[in-house]
Design an enzyme around this catalytic site. Structure first.
Site, PDB file in Angstrom:
ATOM      1  N   GLU A  91       0.836  -1.198   0.000  1.00  0.00           N
ATOM      2  CA  GLU A  91       0.000   0.000   0.000  1.00  0.00           C
ATOM      3  C   GLU A  91       0.873   1.252   0.000  1.00  0.00           C
ATOM      4  OE1 GLU A  91      -3.675   0.405   2.329  1.00  0.00           O
ATOM      5  OE2 GLU A  91      -2.688   2.096   3.327  1.00  0.00           O
ATOM      6  N   PHE A  92       0.471   2.235  -0.825  1.00  0.00           N
ATOM      7  CA  PHE A  92       1.162   3.508  -0.919  1.00  0.00           C
ATOM      8  C   PHE A  92       0.135   4.634  -0.833  1.00  0.00           C
ATOM      9  CE2 PHE A  92       3.531   0.371  -3.344  1.00  0.00           C
ATOM     10  CZ  PHE A  92       4.818   0.523  -2.859  1.00  0.00           C
ATOM     11  N   THR A 119      -3.990   4.905  -1.758  1.00  0.00           N
ATOM     12  CA  THR A 119      -5.024   5.436  -0.876  1.00  0.00           C
ATOM     13  C   THR A 119      -5.722   6.652  -1.488  1.00  0.00           C
ATOM     14  OG1 THR A 119      -3.464   6.838   0.339  1.00  0.00           O
ATOM     15  CG2 THR A 119      -3.804   4.595   1.155  1.00  0.00           C
ATOM     16  N   TRP A 120      -6.867   6.968  -0.922  1.00  0.00           N
ATOM     17  CA  TRP A 120      -7.748   8.038  -1.412  1.00  0.00           C
ATOM     18  C   TRP A 120      -7.749   9.161  -0.371  1.00  0.00           C
ATOM     19  CZ3 TRP A 120     -10.510   8.375  -5.947  1.00  0.00           C
ATOM     20  CH2 TRP A 120     -11.558   9.289  -6.012  1.00  0.00           C
ATOM     21  N   HIS A 162      -8.137   2.917  -3.630  1.00  0.00           N
ATOM     22  CA  HIS A 162      -9.060   3.163  -2.521  1.00  0.00           C
ATOM     23  C   HIS A 162     -10.145   4.139  -2.975  1.00  0.00           C
ATOM     24  CE1 HIS A 162      -6.318   2.040   1.101  1.00  0.00           C
ATOM     25  NE2 HIS A 162      -5.953   1.366   0.017  1.00  0.00           N
ATOM     26  N   HIS A 211     -13.871  -2.191  14.840  1.00  0.00           N
ATOM     27  CA  HIS A 211     -13.768  -0.783  14.455  1.00  0.00           C
ATOM     28  C   HIS A 211     -13.916   0.082  15.698  1.00  0.00           C
ATOM     29  CE1 HIS A 211     -14.670   3.078  12.578  1.00  0.00           C
ATOM     30  NE2 HIS A 211     -14.242   2.565  11.427  1.00  0.00           N
ATOM     31  N   ASP A 234     -19.284  -5.384  14.955  1.00  0.00           N
ATOM     32  CA  ASP A 234     -18.457  -5.013  13.811  1.00  0.00           C
ATOM     33  C   ASP A 234     -18.292  -6.185  12.844  1.00  0.00           C
ATOM     34  OD1 ASP A 234     -16.853  -3.034  12.467  1.00  0.00           O
ATOM     35  OD2 ASP A 234     -15.114  -4.246  12.995  1.00  0.00           O
ATOM     36  N   THR A 284      22.821  -6.318 -22.451  1.00  0.00           N
ATOM     37  CA  THR A 284      23.688  -5.330 -23.089  1.00  0.00           C
ATOM     38  C   THR A 284      25.133  -5.511 -22.643  1.00  0.00           C
ATOM     39  OG1 THR A 284      21.850  -3.759 -23.155  1.00  0.00           O
ATOM     40  CG2 THR A 284      24.053  -2.864 -23.478  1.00  0.00           C
TER      41      THR A 284
END
Length: 672
Positions: free
Chosen positions: A72-73, A103-104, A136, A212, A221, A476
């Protein structure tokens, strides 16, 4: 990606190959040998079976008992931060994560067109970095109309995975109510997505192993989580936790009430005292006292805390895997990579040398799942190729089809942030020179790049050039000695490959595709050089009938080739058991003319503009741009040693003889 989608019969033929593939990959990771039965052979590599949804990929890994990881970022705040994050995506992709998510952030225009928006970052991760990507989306501050618009844009970008969340209301009041025409709970958002988009999106939801913080109780939950799953969620990622037993109990309780979908543990390595406090405060989590007792005395020593975090996280995940309760693990990276990479390597989940399904990097976008051939010109700039072909409705097949049909996108936006160099202006000048005195200074940069050495003028190691923002590939490196010599003499190479005649598809340098196959290549060379060299080259090329060539200047006013103007030449292909010949890399005249605009443009955009206008340095780059030619050479007789070096030596010999003749004629005139 396959040259054709296999029928069920073809898939059954490939079954023994899949067993060998899985065993090969697993041996490379952990040394584990699969059982003798075929129960684990329930998913195929993408290059055999085309596009698989994330739901299918997760299920395949569960059934094969092949552990995986995801990352996750969060979107950065600045354009420079976005460039750095995409560079991190490229590095993390090498470990072969199953997916990443972005994420949002409602406060940061997440669905906008800016470089730092959640949607832009997620789209770049998917399309340009080749990562299966999940976006997200929170619903607590948006109307149905806004949500639909963002989802439609995500679909247009190619994103097919959504982590559906309620999100945190900006006012943080307990008596918060949803906006008019909005949603109160994530379950409402999931139902809305399923209603409007059917099964197009794979939907993930959040689970809370400790309940939660706003839930009436842990059991209550769990019922809310079941409601989200029943509404159409495909899998669950948990909030972070610190003890294996917390997750084990949570999964057990979920199964007891009928939640049967996959549940992935969300793990955050402890990386600093302040980041731990911040995350815990936002998540309203309780940290076990034994962890607090260890971390608190180390609060001023980030390195010690990070080392502890690596050990603690490794131990936690190992317990989960040994309990056979977690099919994989999801890392909350905090946009960092050192700790996560270290943990993955300890767990032997990091694919140090991931197999190449094709010689070029496959895009993760499902729209490109039928793509199985590309021109070789963009070998070092795959992001640019994807950008310029992003609007294609369909991709040419293994024989490229009509070479007149591909319409490459315009170059006006090719310098966008996700195509820019990962190095700063100061770093590039340090490598290439604060100033240039002659064309030979430019030649020296190319020579230093190919020899992995320092620029003699600056003393700084050259690790990139405008046409390749990374260090040399292992392939290469096979040609380094010859390439370096000719670059020192003004043949400025930007692309090459050695001839290969039936190497194993598992060869660590040139191998690609299924195990048990054989790969082939024609020797190929692409370079810039002066008009004087081109004049000599055109005179000697008739001596080498096995060579195909294409020579062009920036404007296209000079365009020489002995190739059919609408016919492609295969330069890479492979033969594999149980399938037809795969031909993934070609040289194509129409594509070369599209590429030359980009190739010449990089001189100015990436190098020339480092220097002030009207400076001598910029004038030298401008002179090269306007007067050098771009050339590709193919040696079709791949079983024999390449004659490309003989072609270049003959070019220089012709120039020498011509100069000697000019001198003799001049002397004769003077004597007369």
């Amino acid at each position: 990606m396959p040259a054709s989608h296999p029928s069920p019969a073809e898939s059954s033929i490939a079954l023994p190959l899949l067993k060998e593939f899985l065993k090969h990959r697993d041996n490379a990771r952990s040394g584990k040998i699969y059982p003798e039965d075929d129960s684990h052979l329930l998913y195929e590599p993408e290059y055999l079976s085309g596009y698989h949804s994330l739901k299918e990929k997760i299920q395949g890994r569960i059934e094969s008992k092949d552990k995986f990881f995801s990352l996750e970022f969060f979107p950065p705040r600045t354009k420079g931060g976005a460039v750095n994050l995409l560079a991190r995506f490229d590095r993390m992709r090498e470990g072969d994560p199953l997916f990443c998510d972005v994420t949002w952030h409602p406060a940061g225009n997440p669905g906008g067109d800016t470089e730092t928006s959640s949607l832009t970052i997620a789209g770049a991760a998917l399309n340009y970095c080749g990562l299966e990507t999940m976006l997200h989306m929170t619903c607590c501050s948006m109307s149905k109309t806004e949500i639909f618009r963002h989802l439609q844009r995500a679909k247009e970008v190619g994103i097919r995975n959504i982590l559906a969340l309620r999100g945190d209301p900006s006012n943080c009041h307990e008596d918060w109510v949803a906006p008019e025409d909005g949603f109160t709970y994530a379950a409402d958002l999931i139902r809305h997505i399923r209603k409007e988009f059917g099964q197009y999106f794979v939907l993930c939801v959040a689970g809370y192993p400790s309940g939660h913080p706003q839930a009436k109780s842990y059991d209550d939950d769990l019922l809310h989580l079941k409601e989200k799953v029943d509404a159409g969620a495909d899998f669950v990622i948990t909030q972070l936790f610190f003890k294996a037993q917390t997750f084990i109990r949570f999964v057990t309780d979920c199964r007891a009430i009928g939640i049967e979908c996959p549940i992935l543990p969300g793990i955050m390595p402890i990386q600093s005292y302040e980041s731990l406090r911040h995350i815990v405060r936002l998540s309203k989590l309780d940290v076990p006292q034994d962890i607090i007792d260890i971390v608190t005395p180390l609060k001023d020593n980030d390195e010690a805390i990070r080392n502890y975090g690596i050990h603690q996280t490794y131990t936690l995940i190992k317990e989960l895997f040994e309990a056979d309760i977690a099919p994989g693990v999801h890392f909350y990276t905090l946009n960092r990579e050192v700790a996560t990479t270290a943990i993955l390597k300890q767990l032997q989940l990091w694919a140090a040398a991931p197999r190449r399904p094709l010689p070029w990097r496959i895009a993760a976008n499902h729209k490109r799942s039928g793509e199985d051939v590309r021109p070789i010109f963009w070998a070092s700039r795959p992001k640019a190729y994807i950008f310029r072909t992003q609007h294609w409705d369909e991709f040419p097949n293994g024989r490229w089809g009509s070479s007149e049909s591909p319409a490459f996108g315009e170059l006006k936006d090719y310098y966008l942030f996700y195509l820019a160099s990962k190095s700063s202006k100061e770093q590039l000048l340090a490598m290439w020179g604060e100033s240039l005195e002659s064309e030979r200074d430019v030649w020296d940069v190319f020579h230093a790049y190919l020899t992995n050495s320092c620029n003699p003028k600056t003393g700084k190691k050259v690790t990139k050039v405008p046409w390749n923002d990374d260090e040399l590939s292992a392939e290469t490196a096979l040609l380094t000695e010859k390439l370096a010599d000719f670059n020192k003499r003004g043949v400025l190479t930007i692309n090459s490959q050695p001839n290969v005649n039936g190497a194993s598809s598992e060869d660590l340098v040139v191998g690609w595709g299924m195990p048990g196959g054989y790969v082939y290549q024609k020797a190929y060379l692409e370079f810039f050089t002066s008009k004087e060299n081109v004049d000599a080259l055109l005179n000697v090329l008739p001596l080498f009938p096995r060579i195909n060539y294409h020579i062009i200047n920036r404007s296209g006013s000079a365009d020489f080739s002995n190739c059919h103007k609408h016919r492609s030449t295969a330069v890479t292909w492979g033969a594999f058991p149980g399938t037809e010949i795969i031909q993934p890399t070609i040289v194509d005249p129409v594509s070369f003319r599209a590429w030359k605009d980009e190739a010449f443009g990089l001189w100015e955009e990436q190098w020339g503009k480092l220097y002030p206008e009207n400076s001598k340095s910029r004038s030298i780059i401008q002179h090269i741009t306007n007067n050098y030619y771009l050339i590709n050479l193919i040696d079709n007789d791949y079983p024999k040693d390449s004659c490309l070096w003989d072609v270049l030596e003959s070019m220089f010999a012709w120039r020498t003889l011509r100069q000697e003749n000019v001198v003799r004629i001049s002397d004769s005139v003077l004597r007369s």
